[in-house]
Write a protein that holds these residues in place. Structure first.
Motif: not given
Ligand SMILES: Cc1cc2nc3c(=O)[nH]c(=O)nc-3n(C[C@H](O)[C@H](O)[C@H](O)COP(=O)(O)OP(=O)(O)OC[C@H]3O[C@@H](n4cnc5c(N)ncnc54)[C@H](O)[C@@H]3O)c2cc1C
Length: 369
Positions: A83-110
Motif C-alpha cells: 500500500d505504499d505503491a497503491y492504496a484504494n482509500n477513496g477520493t473526496i471532492i468538495t464544492r463551495k456551493n450546494k448547486e455545483s455539488l448536486d450537479e456533480l452528484y448527478k454526473i456521478a449517478l449517471e
C-alpha cells in the motif's frame, strides 16, 4: 522466433509495457528498456487515480481513463502491490456551493451505471471529512466521496512492475538513446537492432522522432508539487485523497507524508527548475486545511514534465508507415490513470491481438505528420 523489443522510456507507460511483455508467453520476447529518467513525469506525479467525475466532455478520453483506473487496480491486485505503491482509500471532492455539488452528484449517478470500479458515490459532510482525514483542521465545504478513488506512488509502482519483468525477460539500461531508423537505436556510441521499438518517451517523444522526420503534435507542460512531513499519525496511509475546488489537491501517503500539488505551467518548456515561489504558494494552500504548516516541513519539491496534445487526448499505436515503431504519449495530467491501459493496448498490438482503438482515441494520424 524470439522477437527483440526495445522500450525507450521507463515511466508508467514503459514500465507497464515491460510488465505485460513479461506475462503469458514471455519467452517469445527479449526486452531491453532504455531510460534517461530526467524530468520524468511518473516520478514527479501526485498519484491521484479518480477520473470519474471529470467534467471533460471527451467521451473517448473518459472511456480510456475509466478503463485505465480499473486496470491500475487490477495490476495492483494481481501483482500484490503493497500500500505504499497503491492504496484504494477513496477520493473526496468538495464544492463551495450546494448547486455545483448536486450537479456533480448527478454526473456521478449517471456514470456509476457503467463504471463499477468507481463504487457508489455518497455525499459527505464537513464533519465526516474531518473524521476520514483527521490531519485537517476542518473542511470548509461538504463534498462527495468516491470509494473507487485511489492513489499510487508512480516510482514505486513502476519499480514493482520492473522487478517482476526483470525476473523473466527484461534488461534495463540507464541513459539517453537516439533513434537511427525504424529498427535501430544508438546507445553509448553503439548501434543496437530490434524487431520492434516502443516509444514510451512522454514529453520527449517529439524530440526522439524528429530524427526520422516524423513530427508529433505534442507540447511539454511543467508541473511542480511538494511533499510535507506532518506529525506522525499511524492511520495516514488509510486516508482518502482530497480534491478541494480551485485549490491544490491533498494526497496523504505513507506514515507521515502529505503531497500538495500540482502546478500546470504551459510556458516553461522543459525547464526543471524548482520555483521557491511555487513551494511557498503550495505551503499556503496547505495552511488553509492544516494548522501551522511551514516551509521547513517540506521534505521534497518535485518537478516533472507532462506531455500534451492540442486536444488534450493521449494517443497510442503503430506509427503509420512504420510497422516496427509503436508509441503511447500525450497523457497530460492523468497519465498515471491512462498510462497502464495505453501500454497494455500497445502490447496487445505487438502480440497481434484484435483491439478496437476507436473507442479510446481519434485516428493516430491526427497527432502525427
Ligand atoms: C507534477 C505532476 C503531477 C501529476 N499528477 C498526476 C496524478 O495525480 N494523476 C495522474 O493520473 N497523472 C498525474 N500526472 C501525469 C502523469 O504523471 C503523466 O501523464 C505520466 O506519468 C506520463 O507517463 P509516461 O510514461 O508517458 O512519461 P514519463 O513518466 O515522463 O516517462 C518518460 C521517460 O522517457 C525517458 N526518455 C525520453 N526520451 C528518452 C530517450 N531519448 N532516451 C532514453 N530515455 C528517454 C524520460 O527520461 C522518462 O524517464 C502528473 C504529472 C506531473 C508532472
Amino acid at each position: 522466433m524470439v522477437q527483440k523489443i526495445a522500450i525507450i522510456g521507463g515511466g508508467i507507460v514503459g514500465s507497464t509495457a515491460a510488465y505485460y511483455l513479461s506475462q503469458g508467453e514471455y519467452a517469445n520476447f527479449e526486452v531491453s528498456m532504455f531510460d534517461e529518467g530526467i524530468g520524468q513525469a511518473t516520478k514527479a506525479a501526485a498519484g491521484i487515480i479518480s477520473p470519474w467525475l471529470s467534467k471533460r466532455r471527451n467521451k473517448k478520453w473518459f472511456r480510456l481513463a475509466s478503463d485505465g483506473a480499473e486496470l491500475v487496480a487490477k495490476i495492483a491486485q494481481e501483482t500484490k502491490m503493497n500500500d505504499d505503491a497503491y492504496a484504494n482509500n477513496g477520493t473526496i471532492i468538495t464544492r463551495k456551493n450546494k448547486e455545483s455539488l448536486d450537479e456533480l452528484y448527478k454526473i456521478a449517478l449517471e456514470r456509476e451505471k457503467n463504471n463499477p470500479q468507481m463504487g457508489s458515490v455518497q455525499y459527505i459532510s464537513k464533519d465526516e471529512i474531518k473524521n476520514l482525514i483527521p490531519i485537517i483542521k476542518n473542511s470548509p465545504y461538504d463534498g462527495l466521496f468516491v470509494p473507487g478513488g485511489s492513489r499510487i506512488d508512480g516510482n514505486l509502482y513502476c519499480q514493482h512492475l520492473l522487478n517482476i519483468a526483470m525476473k523473466r525477460n527484461l534488461s534495463i539500461y540507464k541513459g539517453k538513446v537516439k533513434l537511427i531508423n525504424d529498427n535501430q537505436i544508438l546507445y553509448k556510441g553503439k548501434i543496437f537492432t530490434f524487431d520492434k521499438i516502443i516509444l514510451a518517451t512522454g514529453a520527449w517523444s517529439k524530440e526522439i522522432l524528429a530524427n526520422l522526420k516524423i513530427n508529433l503534435n505534442l507540447r511539454p507542460q511543467k508541473g511542480q508539487l511538494i511533499e510535507l512531513r506532518i506529525a506522525n499519525n499511524e492511520f495516514i496511509n488509510k486516508m482518502p485523497v482530497m480534491m478541494p475546488e480551485s485549490e491544490y489537491d491533498f494526497i496523504p501517503v505513507g506514515r507521515e507524508k502529505l503531497i500538495i500539488g500540482a502546478t500546470h505551467d504551459n510556458d516553461q518548456g522543459f525547464d526543471l527548475k524548482h520555483e521557491k515561489s511555487v513551494d511557498i504558494a503550495l505551503v499556503k494552500t496547505a495552511n488553509n486545511l492544516i494548522n501551522n504548516v511551514k516551509a521547513n516541513d517540506i521534505i521534497l519539491s518535485k518537478v516533472g514534465t507532462r506531455a500534451y496534445t492540442d486536444d488534450f487526448s493521449p494517443f497510442l499505436g503503430m506509427i503509420p508507415g512504420h510497422p516496427s515503431l509503436f508509441i503511447g504519449t500525450g497523457l497530460g495530467s492523468s497519465g498515471l490513470t491512462t498510462g497502464p491501459i495505453v501500454s497494455k493496448l500497445i502490447v496487445d498490438l505487438i502480440k497481434n491481438k484484435k483491439i478496437d482503438l476507436n473507442q479510446y482515441q481519434k485516428p493516430i494520424s491526427t497527432y502525427i505528420n
